[in-house]
Design a protein around this motif. Structure first.
Motif, short mmCIF file in Angstrom:
data_model
loop_
_atom_site.label_atom_id
_atom_site.label_comp_id
_atom_site.label_asym_id
_atom_site.label_seq_id
_atom_site.Cartn_x
_atom_site.Cartn_y
_atom_site.Cartn_z
N MET A 107 0.83 -1.21 0.00
CA MET A 107 0.00 0.00 0.00
C MET A 107 0.86 1.26 0.00
SD MET A 107 -3.14 -0.97 2.55
CE MET A 107 -4.44 -2.08 2.00
N VAL A 108 1.99 1.23 0.72
CA VAL A 108 2.89 2.39 0.72
C VAL A 108 3.46 2.60 -0.67
CG1 VAL A 108 5.07 3.28 1.61
CG2 VAL A 108 3.43 2.23 3.18
N TYR A 109 3.93 1.51 -1.32
CA TYR A 109 4.48 1.63 -2.67
C TYR A 109 3.41 2.12 -3.64
CZ TYR A 109 8.26 -1.26 -0.77
OH TYR A 109 9.28 -1.75 0.00
N LEU A 110 2.18 1.59 -3.49
CA LEU A 110 1.09 2.00 -4.38
C LEU A 110 0.78 3.48 -4.22
CD1 LEU A 110 -1.10 1.18 -6.41
CD2 LEU A 110 -2.58 0.64 -4.46
N SER A 111 0.73 3.95 -2.97
CA SER A 111 0.42 5.37 -2.74
C SER A 111 1.53 6.26 -3.30
CB SER A 111 0.24 5.63 -1.25
OG SER A 111 1.46 5.50 -0.57
N GLN A 112 2.80 5.83 -3.16
CA GLN A 112 3.90 6.64 -3.69
C GLN A 112 3.93 6.63 -5.20
OE1 GLN A 112 7.30 5.00 -1.65
NE2 GLN A 112 6.99 6.28 0.16
N TRP A 113 3.38 5.58 -5.79
CA TRP A 113 3.27 5.52 -7.25
C TRP A 113 2.18 6.47 -7.75
CZ3 TRP A 113 1.23 0.59 -10.20
CH2 TRP A 113 1.29 0.83 -11.57
N VAL A 114 1.01 6.41 -7.10
CA VAL A 114 -0.12 7.23 -7.55
C VAL A 114 0.07 8.70 -7.17
CG1 VAL A 114 -2.62 7.55 -7.37
CG2 VAL A 114 -1.65 5.23 -7.42
N TRP A 115 0.47 8.92 -5.91
CA TRP A 115 0.65 10.29 -5.42
C TRP A 115 2.15 10.49 -5.17
CZ3 TRP A 115 -3.33 7.16 -3.36
CH2 TRP A 115 -4.61 7.55 -3.72
N HIS A 116 2.81 11.20 -6.08
CA HIS A 116 4.26 11.33 -6.00
C HIS A 116 4.68 11.93 -4.66
CE1 HIS A 116 8.39 12.34 -7.09
NE2 HIS A 116 8.24 11.57 -8.15
N PRO A 117 5.63 11.30 -3.95
CA PRO A 117 5.97 11.76 -2.60
C PRO A 117 6.59 13.15 -2.54
CG PRO A 117 7.46 10.01 -3.32
CD PRO A 117 6.37 10.09 -4.34
N GLU A 118 7.16 13.64 -3.64
CA GLU A 118 7.80 14.95 -3.58
C GLU A 118 6.80 16.10 -3.78
OE1 GLU A 118 10.97 15.05 -6.36
OE2 GLU A 118 12.15 13.49 -5.35
N GLU A 119 5.55 15.77 -4.09
CA GLU A 119 4.53 16.80 -4.26
C GLU A 119 3.84 17.06 -2.92
OE1 GLU A 119 0.35 17.48 -6.73
OE2 GLU A 119 1.78 15.94 -7.36
N ALA A 120 3.76 18.35 -2.53
CA ALA A 120 3.19 18.71 -1.22
C ALA A 120 1.66 18.61 -1.26
CB ALA A 120 3.61 20.12 -0.84
N ARG A 121 1.09 18.04 -0.20
CA ARG A 121 -0.36 17.92 -0.08
C ARG A 121 -0.75 18.27 1.36
NH1 ARG A 121 1.54 13.75 -2.96
NH2 ARG A 121 0.82 13.58 -5.13
N ILE A 122 -1.74 19.11 1.50
CA ILE A 122 -2.16 19.58 2.82
C ILE A 122 -3.66 19.32 2.99
CG2 ILE A 122 -2.36 21.59 4.34
CD1 ILE A 122 0.49 20.78 3.86
N MET A 123 -4.02 18.82 4.18
CA MET A 123 -5.43 18.65 4.53
C MET A 123 -5.78 19.59 5.67
SD MET A 123 -6.31 14.58 4.41
CE MET A 123 -7.67 14.84 5.55
N GLU A 124 -6.91 20.27 5.55
CA GLU A 124 -7.34 21.19 6.60
C GLU A 124 -8.32 20.50 7.53
OE1 GLU A 124 -8.97 24.55 4.64
OE2 GLU A 124 -7.04 25.19 3.78
N MET A 125 -8.53 21.14 8.69
CA MET A 125 -9.48 20.61 9.66
C MET A 125 -10.91 20.76 9.13
SD MET A 125 -8.00 21.94 13.30
CE MET A 125 -6.45 21.34 13.96
N PHE A 126 -11.80 19.93 9.60
CA PHE A 126 -13.20 20.08 9.24
C PHE A 126 -13.69 21.46 9.70
CE2 PHE A 126 -13.39 15.28 9.61
CZ PHE A 126 -13.38 15.10 8.23
N PHE A 127 -14.37 22.14 8.82
CA PHE A 127 -14.90 23.49 9.04
C PHE A 127 -13.79 24.52 9.21
CE2 PHE A 127 -18.02 20.49 10.82
CZ PHE A 127 -19.11 20.79 10.00
N GLY A 128 -12.53 24.16 8.96
CA GLY A 128 -11.42 25.10 9.00
C GLY A 128 -10.83 25.26 10.39
N ALA A 129 -9.58 25.73 10.43
CA ALA A 129 -8.90 25.92 11.72
C ALA A 129 -9.50 27.06 12.53
CB ALA A 129 -7.41 26.18 11.48
#
Length: 744
Positions: A107-129
């Motif tokens: 699953m780790v290899y699959l995620s790194q294949w689909v979502w390149h690890p060098e690309e930044a991704r941020i998730m916010e809190m529900f309803f915002g911080a």
């Protein structure tokens, strides 16, 4: 006081997320008897999917939650059970552990294949911080309140499920005696699939909740390990009690936040300590809990290993050294260095053959002992400077000795553990070492001596030089590592064939029976742990020397898990299994990805396809680990069994040897490339066992003498065979009979 309440709330929120994740873990273990090491990876994969739907494609958050938590999470758990987990009954603990570890890595290899690890991704809190509520000066965000409510609801719901519903009682009965459950009209597989679907849903939910709390950055390895921290909470509940799991998660979360809040800021190690805290607590809980609560029921296993005799091991060792020498003649210096690196990994894997294959003790962090030896070798075993620096023999011996002592120290508190709990304890040791030691780049002063354990995050280890033996030469380095592997392998075969090896085998098969026969299990475990750690330390130090420089990531727990998985795939009870696992773990991934990247660079029009094939092969390697459930004795076992069928086929073996010799000569003279030589050799090696099985599966049908002329008509060949079996002189056919037969 406000600060204390603020950090208490933060601790409760973190504990709430741990509780959700740990509850799913307890649920799957209680109903299937399998501890899911891939729990964190499932959470990671579900969180990445949620990010893709919400932030990548702009779906509403509620719709993404419905799809990921309501559909993808349960489907993932149900598929895992249907395709893999239900085939693990009557397999040893190490097989069950390795299969889930393989799923984790896949699953780790699959995620790194689909979502390149060098690309930044941020998730916010529900309803915002900024969506928050204030109570007496303490600010609480809406997302944090949601975490608390979800955790309480999950705990109450699971408690009611297990104690007040028929389905819950059936779930608990599924792990105790599935056959009895089946006799009462229930389907244990369906119940187990339901529990895996629910557990997977909780894992995904925990991943989505915890990511914004941890800063919001999505990274596959970190998110997987963050959810793995919940293992400590699950052990609080002894993998059975939801309320105790919930309480343990709260203690875990609050302790982590109090350490962050109240440890002095000038303590440079406090940050690493806070990260390591869940694994420290896990290790302590495993040691403190009563042993009878942790003991697992004995099961009949399907694994079968046939250890080699010292003589056969010596013959195969000589053959290995000769084969590597001939192969080295085909390779350039860079390839030989890569090959030598893989051989050092194989030496580390031999420590698993001894510890797990022979003694039945599981170690999920073999590379951590290699890290200990590397640190000792770097600080006390290097002389000279610059290009004149070298690793000394005394430095190697000191590093191996210290690593053996470290192995004994790890074994001391773990002597009372075995199976799953020993695996968790060694994993906790590996994570602790990675966080507290391998990240320690600051300077310390002890007794007036200033030093840094991992200066600048990198250790430069020069090659070993002993008299005329200088490992700076790649071929010498490769042959030295190969000879050491062969010698250690022969030594392990001799050890297994001796009295000590038989005592280890008795301890592996039945510790209780071995103890009743007067065996000192504590002494046996202590000794085998130290010997195994010494072998791993030697391999790790040689690996660092072959690579030239290493960082903490070279000894990370993910690398150790990959090595363990591939060694089990090869056959944990075989020396050749260690060779397979070491080579694949050390250089297999690098060669596969590097080769297809080179092809992509050379052929820009096919770049996407070549890179996809390279990543697919890496994921497929993890899929092979999942297949251990169907073949728990390992790939080597299958190959060896296939070659046993060729014992009488001298002509086939001679032909194969001639073909291989011709291929080698063609490769040596440059007529065929090395890759074609490798591919054709691999095809030949894999095809021979298949031919052996086909030959054994299709014996020549011979009509019994009493049925001659009944099941098949009389022929000249049949008459001649009957004459021979009855001891009669073979009658010569007359010319007339032959002509009549020809006309007919």
């Amino acid at each position: 006081m406000t600060s204390f309440l603020t950090f208490t709330i933060l601790g409760l929120v973190l504990g709430a997320v741990y509780a959700v994740a740990a509850s799913g873990l307890v649920l799957t273990y209680t109903t299937s008897g399998i501890f899911n090491f891939a729990h964190g990876a499932q959470a990671m994969l579900g969180t990445f999917l949620y990010w893709q739907l919400t932030y990548g494609w702009g779906w509403p958050a509620w719709l993404s939650l419905v799809v990921v938590v309501g559909l993808a999470g349960p489907a993932m758990g149900a598929l895992l059970h249907t395709l893999i987990m239900r085939g693990l009954r009557e397999t040893a603990d190490v097989t069950k552990i390795v299969v889930t570890v393989a799923i984790l890595l896949g699953m780790v290899y699959l995620s790194q294949w689909v979502w390149h690890p060098e690309e930044a991704r941020i998730m916010e809190m529900f309803f915002g911080a900024n969506a928050k509520i204030e109570f007496g000066g303490v600010v609480v965000r809406v997302h944090e309140i949601i975490c608390l409510v979800v955790a309480v609801a999950v705990a109450i719901g699971l408690r009611l499920l297990f104690t007040r519903t028929r389905a819950g009682v059936v779930m608990r009965g599924a792990v105790d005696d599935p056959d009895l459950l089946r006799l009462n009209g229930h389907d244990p597989d369906r119940i187990a699939m339901l529990s895996w679907a629910t557990g997977s849903t909780l894992a995904v939910l925990a991943g989505i909740l915890v990511t914004p709390i941890g800063g919001g950055a999505l990274e596959a390895n970190q998110l997987t390990l963050l959810v793995i921290d919940a293992f400590a909470a699950a052990m609080f509940g002894r993998l059975r009690s939801i309320p105790r799991t919930f309480a343990g998660a709260m203690v875990l979360g609050m302790t982590a936040t109090y350490v962050m809040a109240y440890f002095p800021t000038d303590w440079t190690w406090a940050g690493n300590f806070r990260v390591s805290l869940p694994m420290i607590i896990l290790f302590v809980v495993l040691i403190v809990l009563p042993q009878d609560r942790l003991r697992v029921a004995a099961v009949r296993t399907r694994e079968r290993y046939r250890p080699p005799t010292p003589r056969s091991a010596a013959v195969w060792g000589v053959a290995l050294v000769a084969a590597v020498f001939l192969l080295a003649l085909l390779l350039d210096d860079a390839s030989i260095t890569t090959f030598a690196l893989g051989m050092t990994f194989a030496i580390v894997a031999l420590s698993l053959t001894l510890l797990t294959g022979y003694a039945g003790e599981i170690n999920l962090a073999p590379l951590s002992f290699g890290a200990v030896a590397t640190i000792i070798g770097f600080h006390f075993g290097v002389t000279g400077s610059g290009s004149a620096s070298r690793l000394t023999l005394w430095g190697v011996l000191l590093a191996v000795l210290v690593t053996a002592v470290a192995g004994g120290l790890v074994a001391l508190p773990a002597l009372r553990l075995r199976g799953l709990y020993l695996a968790l304890a060694t994993m906790a040791f590996g994570v602790f070492l990675s966080n507290m030691v391998l990240r320690d780049t600051t300077e310390h002063t002890v007794l007036g001596v200033t030093f840094s354990i991992f200066p600048n995050g990198t250790l430069i280890v020069p090659p070993l030089r002993v008299g005329p033996l200088d490992l700076r030469d790649p071929r010498t380095s490769l042959m030295t590592a190969t000879v050491l592997f062969a010698l250690i392998g022969v030594g392990l075969a001799a050890l297994r064939a001796g009295g000590y090896g038989r005592r280890l085998a008795a301890m592996k098969d039945s510790p209780a029976a071995a103890a009743m026969l007067g065996q000192n299990l504590v002494k046996l475990k202590f000794g085998v742990f130290m010997l195994s750690a010494a072998i791993a330390g030697l391999g790790g130090l040689l690996m660092a020397s072959a690579a030239g420089s290493v960082s903490g990531d070279n000894f990370a727990i993910m690398a150790s898990l990959a090595l363990v998985m591939l060694t089990v795939v090869g056959g944990i009870g075989y020396i050749s299994g260690a060779l397979f696992g070491g080579l694949m773990s050390g250089v297999g991934f690098t060669i596969m990805v590097g080769t297809f990247n080179d092809l992509a660079t050379a052929h820009p029009s096919m770049e996407t396809i070549y890179k996809a094939i390279g990543q697919l092969l890496v994921v497929a390697t993890a899929l092979i680990g999942m297949g251990v459930g169907k073949n728990p004795s390992g790939t080597v076992h299958d190959i060896v069994e296939g070659y046993r069928a060729l014992r009488g086929a001298k002509g086939l073996l001679a032909g194969a040897a001639a073909v291989e010799t011709a291929l080698y000569v063609l490769a040596l003279t440059g007529v065929v490339g090395n890759w074609w030589f490798a591919i054709l050799t691999a095809c030949l090696v894999m095809a021979l066992p298949v031919a052996g099985r086909m030959r054994a599966a299709a014996p020549v049908r011979r009509t019994p003498p009493e049925l001659a002329g009944v099941d098949e008509p009389y022929t000249d060949e049949l008459r001649e065979r009957l004459d021979r079996e009855l001891g009669l002189p073979v009658r010569e056919r007359t010319a007339k009979e032959a002509s009549v037969h020809a006309v007919a």
